[in-house]
Design a protein around this motif. Structure first.
Motif, mmCIF file in Angstrom:
data_model
loop_
_atom_site.group_PDB
_atom_site.id
_atom_site.type_symbol
_atom_site.label_atom_id
_atom_site.label_comp_id
_atom_site.label_asym_id
_atom_site.label_seq_id
_atom_site.Cartn_x
_atom_site.Cartn_y
_atom_site.Cartn_z
ATOM 1 N N TYR B 22 41.429 77.575 63.576
ATOM 2 C CA TYR B 22 42.221 78.657 63.039
ATOM 3 C C TYR B 22 43.536 78.123 62.473
ATOM 4 O O TYR B 22 44.149 77.218 63.041
ATOM 5 C CB TYR B 22 42.529 79.689 64.130
ATOM 6 N N CYS B 23 43.959 78.741 61.418
ATOM 7 C CA CYS B 23 45.155 78.336 60.698
ATOM 8 C C CYS B 23 46.077 79.545 60.598
ATOM 9 O O CYS B 23 45.630 80.621 60.166
ATOM 10 C CB CYS B 23 44.710 77.860 59.319
ATOM 11 N N GLN B 58 29.684 77.263 52.675
ATOM 12 C CA GLN B 58 29.108 76.015 52.199
ATOM 13 C C GLN B 58 28.144 75.553 53.274
ATOM 14 O O GLN B 58 28.551 74.989 54.275
ATOM 15 C CB GLN B 58 30.182 74.943 52.001
ATOM 16 N N LYS B 59 26.893 75.827 53.080
ATOM 17 C CA LYS B 59 25.858 75.443 54.048
ATOM 18 C C LYS B 59 26.242 75.970 55.435
ATOM 19 O O LYS B 59 26.296 77.171 55.663
ATOM 20 C CB LYS B 59 25.651 73.936 54.036
ATOM 21 N N ARG B 60 26.555 75.106 56.375
ATOM 22 C CA ARG B 60 26.859 75.550 57.732
ATOM 23 C C ARG B 60 28.347 75.902 57.929
ATOM 24 O O ARG B 60 28.740 76.317 59.009
ATOM 25 C CB ARG B 60 26.480 74.449 58.724
ATOM 26 N N LEU B 61 29.137 75.766 56.880
ATOM 27 C CA LEU B 61 30.579 76.027 56.980
ATOM 28 C C LEU B 61 30.904 77.389 56.376
ATOM 29 O O LEU B 61 30.464 77.703 55.270
ATOM 30 C CB LEU B 61 31.363 74.940 56.245
ATOM 31 N N THR B 62 31.692 78.177 57.113
ATOM 32 C CA THR B 62 32.157 79.478 56.623
ATOM 33 C C THR B 62 33.678 79.499 56.679
ATOM 34 O O THR B 62 34.271 79.230 57.729
ATOM 35 C CB THR B 62 31.600 80.628 57.467
ATOM 36 N N PHE B 63 34.281 79.826 55.570
ATOM 37 C CA PHE B 63 35.732 79.862 55.432
ATOM 38 C C PHE B 63 36.174 81.300 55.200
ATOM 39 O O PHE B 63 35.566 82.025 54.410
ATOM 40 C CB PHE B 63 36.171 79.011 54.233
ATOM 41 N N GLN B 64 37.261 81.683 55.897
ATOM 42 C CA GLN B 64 37.785 83.037 55.722
ATOM 43 C C GLN B 64 39.277 82.980 55.463
ATOM 44 O O GLN B 64 40.000 82.161 56.040
ATOM 45 C CB GLN B 64 37.552 83.866 56.990
ATOM 46 N N ALA B 68 45.845 89.823 55.475
ATOM 47 C CA ALA B 68 47.280 89.744 55.205
ATOM 48 C C ALA B 68 47.679 88.416 54.565
ATOM 49 O O ALA B 68 48.858 88.193 54.280
ATOM 50 C CB ALA B 68 48.066 89.946 56.500
ATOM 51 N N LYS B 69 46.716 87.539 54.359
ATOM 52 C CA LYS B 69 46.944 86.206 53.760
ATOM 53 C C LYS B 69 47.956 85.405 54.569
ATOM 54 O O LYS B 69 48.773 84.664 54.020
ATOM 55 C CB LYS B 69 47.384 86.334 52.297
ATOM 56 N N LYS B 70 47.880 85.559 55.896
ATOM 57 C CA LYS B 70 48.731 84.763 56.774
ATOM 58 C C LYS B 70 47.904 83.865 57.682
ATOM 59 O O LYS B 70 48.452 83.078 58.447
ATOM 60 C CB LYS B 70 49.617 85.669 57.639
ATOM 61 N N ASN B 71 46.593 83.991 57.626
ATOM 62 C CA ASN B 71 45.765 83.160 58.468
ATOM 63 C C ASN B 71 44.434 82.878 57.796
ATOM 64 O O ASN B 71 44.033 83.574 56.848
ATOM 65 C CB ASN B 71 45.543 83.795 59.846
ATOM 66 N N SER B 72 43.780 81.872 58.312
ATOM 67 C CA SER B 72 42.493 81.463 57.768
ATOM 68 C C SER B 72 41.693 80.812 58.886
ATOM 69 O O SER B 72 42.254 80.408 59.915
ATOM 70 C CB SER B 72 42.685 80.477 56.617
ATOM 71 N N SER B 73 40.393 80.749 58.702
ATOM 72 C CA SER B 73 39.556 80.090 59.694
ATOM 73 C C SER B 73 38.428 79.324 59.010
ATOM 74 O O SER B 73 38.020 79.648 57.891
ATOM 75 C CB SER B 73 38.969 81.101 60.680
ATOM 76 N N LEU B 74 37.988 78.309 59.712
ATOM 77 C CA LEU B 74 36.826 77.521 59.305
ATOM 78 C C LEU B 74 35.856 77.528 60.473
ATOM 79 O O LEU B 74 36.227 77.141 61.587
ATOM 80 C CB LEU B 74 37.238 76.088 58.966
ATOM 81 N N HIS B 75 34.658 77.972 60.237
ATOM 82 C CA HIS B 75 33.634 78.040 61.280
ATOM 83 C C HIS B 75 32.474 77.152 60.879
ATOM 84 O O HIS B 75 31.985 77.235 59.749
ATOM 85 C CB HIS B 75 33.162 79.487 61.456
ATOM 86 N N ILE B 76 32.055 76.297 61.803
ATOM 87 C CA ILE B 76 30.884 75.461 61.569
ATOM 88 C C ILE B 76 29.778 75.904 62.521
ATOM 89 O O ILE B 76 29.973 75.950 63.743
ATOM 90 C CB ILE B 76 31.184 73.964 61.794
#
Lengths: 113, 110
Positions: B22-23, B58-64, B68-76
């Motif tokens: 999480y970012c 992207q294949k097994r990677l999901t980016f959100q 509010a454009k204050k956070n992001s996540s990368l899920h594998i």
């Protein structure tokens, strides 16, 4: 996509000496960027190198310590001057490709003894 | 200056398990990029998100990108040993300055 050749890939240097790192890009770019990555840490921008003008340094980095040259649109050098063990880091050059993010050189792993 | 924090700092997973990093930022982000740095390597661009609530795969990677454009996540999904490395979220300040997040170091145990 840009291809960046960076050298040297690694070096071990004596304290008090200087090391110049070179970056060559396979295409012309307006800006080149220099980063430092201390062991186990994230990347920190040192400076932005523009062709034909002085580099722009970030807070905490000064030209006397990290002089930069940018003689043309495909080449830049970063010198780490008067090195101390605290300068042991990975140094990376980078260029930006709008829409596809940044491309990095392979990095220079510097150890100061 | 602008800071981008990532959690967790480290994550060890068994091969086949899922992984999420999480970012977070205290300020609104114009965009978010994700990079992967393999051990001994340099950061490699994965993806860029620009729109509020954007989701990319992207294949097994999901980016959100958060609403509010204050956070992001990368899920594998179903990690593999090739996923080992440090994942950085990156935003831009002004027109060109890249600000790297603190990074999440992923280890995958076979």
């Amino acid at each position: 996509s840009a291809v960046i050749s960076q050298k040297p890939s690694r070096d071990i240097c004596q304290r008090g000496t200087s090391l110049t790192i070179q970056c060559q890009v396979d295409s012309q770019v307006t800006m080149m960027f220099w980063y430092r990555q201390q062991p186990g840490q994230s990347l920190t921008l040192i400076a932005t190198a523009n062709q034909g003008s002085e580099a722009t340094y970030e807070s905490g980095f000064v030209i006397d310590k990290f002089p930069i040259s940018r003689p043309n649109l495909t080449f830049s050098t970063l010198t780490v001057s008067n090195m101390s063990p605290e300068d042991s880091s990975i140094y990376l050059c980078s260029v930006e490709d709008p829409g596809t993010g940044a491309f990095f050189g392979q990095g220079t792993r510097l150890t100061v003894v | 200056g602008q800071q981008v924090m990532q959690i967790p700092q480290y994550q060890h997973v068994q091969e086949g398990e899922d992984f999420t990093t999480y970012c977070n930022s205290s300020t609104t982000l114009s965009n978010i990029q994700w990079y992967k740095q393999r051990p001994g390597g340099h950061p490699v661009f994965l993806i860029q998100l620009v729109k509020s609530g954007e989701v990319k795969k992207q294949k097994r990677l999901t980016f959100q990108f958060g609403e509010a454009k204050k956070n992001s996540s990368l899920h594998i999904t179903a990690t593999q040993t090739t996923d080992v490395g440090t994942y950085f979220c990156v935003t831009t300040s002004g027109t060109y300055k890249y600000i790297f997040g603190t990074g999440t170091r992923l280890k995958v145990l076979a």
